[in-house]
Design a protein around this motif. Structure first.
Motif, short mmCIF file in Angstrom:
data_model
loop_
_atom_site.label_atom_id
_atom_site.label_comp_id
_atom_site.label_asym_id
_atom_site.label_seq_id
_atom_site.Cartn_x
_atom_site.Cartn_y
_atom_site.Cartn_z
N LEU A 1 0.84 -1.21 0.00
CA LEU A 1 0.00 0.00 0.00
C LEU A 1 0.87 1.25 0.00
O LEU A 1 0.56 2.24 -0.68
N SER A 2 2.01 1.20 0.76
CA SER A 2 2.92 2.34 0.80
C SER A 2 3.53 2.59 -0.56
O SER A 2 3.68 3.74 -0.98
N ASP A 3 3.86 1.48 -1.26
CA ASP A 3 4.44 1.64 -2.59
C ASP A 3 3.41 2.17 -3.59
O ASP A 3 3.73 2.99 -4.46
N GLU A 4 2.15 1.68 -3.50
CA GLU A 4 1.12 2.14 -4.44
C GLU A 4 0.80 3.61 -4.23
O GLU A 4 0.59 4.35 -5.19
N LEU A 5 0.75 4.06 -2.97
CA LEU A 5 0.43 5.47 -2.69
C LEU A 5 1.66 6.35 -2.75
O LEU A 5 1.52 7.59 -2.68
N GLU A 6 2.83 5.74 -2.85
CA GLU A 6 4.09 6.48 -2.90
C GLU A 6 4.25 7.36 -1.67
O GLU A 6 4.63 8.52 -1.74
#
Length: 232
Positions: A1-6
């Motif tokens: 989720l952190s990677d998708e939301l940057e």
């Protein structure tokens, strides 16, 4: 989720200095209770916790002064712009009520005039019936008057013929006229003049029939009655 939301996800940082290898995020509630502030004049169990354990990036920022002023200003301007509309609506409502009252008055006048027109029509119809009756009476009277004039002309002509042919020595006692029949009663000095009078009436062509109904001798001479029938 952190990677998708940057967006990086970091563990909660502790406001206290902790030894290496210690995970303060697991004990954040305990740290908050340890750093709590007591309400003045209250017992220790009634405390006010003023520790916000959220990272600063997630904390809600207080509104700026400009933003605090713009929103009320916009609201006031919106209310001010609605005020003329409200006044216009009230004015329109007042005009509608006034026009409705005028319309009701006009409808009442129209109904009254229609009732008057109906009464006038009935009166005119009654007068027309009376006019027809009067015309019938007038026609009947005209017919009677015409017949009367005709009959009067006949009577006058008969009387003229009877008077014109009467000898100077004879007089009328009575003359009656009924329909086409004329009855003459008179006095004459002798029978010869009576017969001469009857012959003169026959010779006038006015009568279809001349009959000597009676001749009677009197002290003064002869009394006679002639019955004359006018020609049709």
């Amino acid at each position: 989720l952190s990677d998708e939301l940057e967006r990086p996800v970091l563990p909660l940082s502790s406001p206290l200095k902790c030894p290496k290898g210690f995970a303060p995020s697991q004990y954040m509630v305990n740290i908050g209770l340890a750093l709590k502030e007591l309400s003045p004049g209250k017992e220790t169990n009634l405390s006010v916790v003023n520790l916000n354990a959220l990272p600063e990036v997630y904390r809600r920022k207080p509104p700026r002064l400009l933003q605090a002023l713009i929103v009320p200003t916009i609201i006031v301007m919106a209310i001010g712009s609605l005020f003329p509309l409200v006044m216009l609506t009230r004015s329109s409502a007042t005009d509608i009520v006034s026009l409705q009252a005028q319309l009701d008055t006009t409808n009442q006048l129209i109904e009254q005039r229609e009732a008057q027109q109906q009464s006038q029509k009935e009166a005119i119809a009654e007068l027309e019936n009376k006019v027809v009756e009067l015309e019938e009476i007038n026609n009947a009277f005209t017919t009677v008057r015409k017949n009367f004039n005709i009959q009067r002309g006949i009577v006058n002509a008969d009387l003229v013929a009877a008077t014109y042919n009467l000898p100077g020595t004879s007089d009328f006692s009575r003359i009656s006229h009924a329909s086409v029949e004329l009855t003459i009663s008179g006095k004459s000095p002798n029978e010869t003049e009576v017969l001469a009078y009857a012959n003169a009436l026959r010779a006038s062509g006015r009568f279809s029939q001349v009959i000597v109904s009676s001749i009677q001798k009197t002290e003064e001479g002869m009394s006679f009655t002639l019955t004359l029938t006018a020609r049709e």
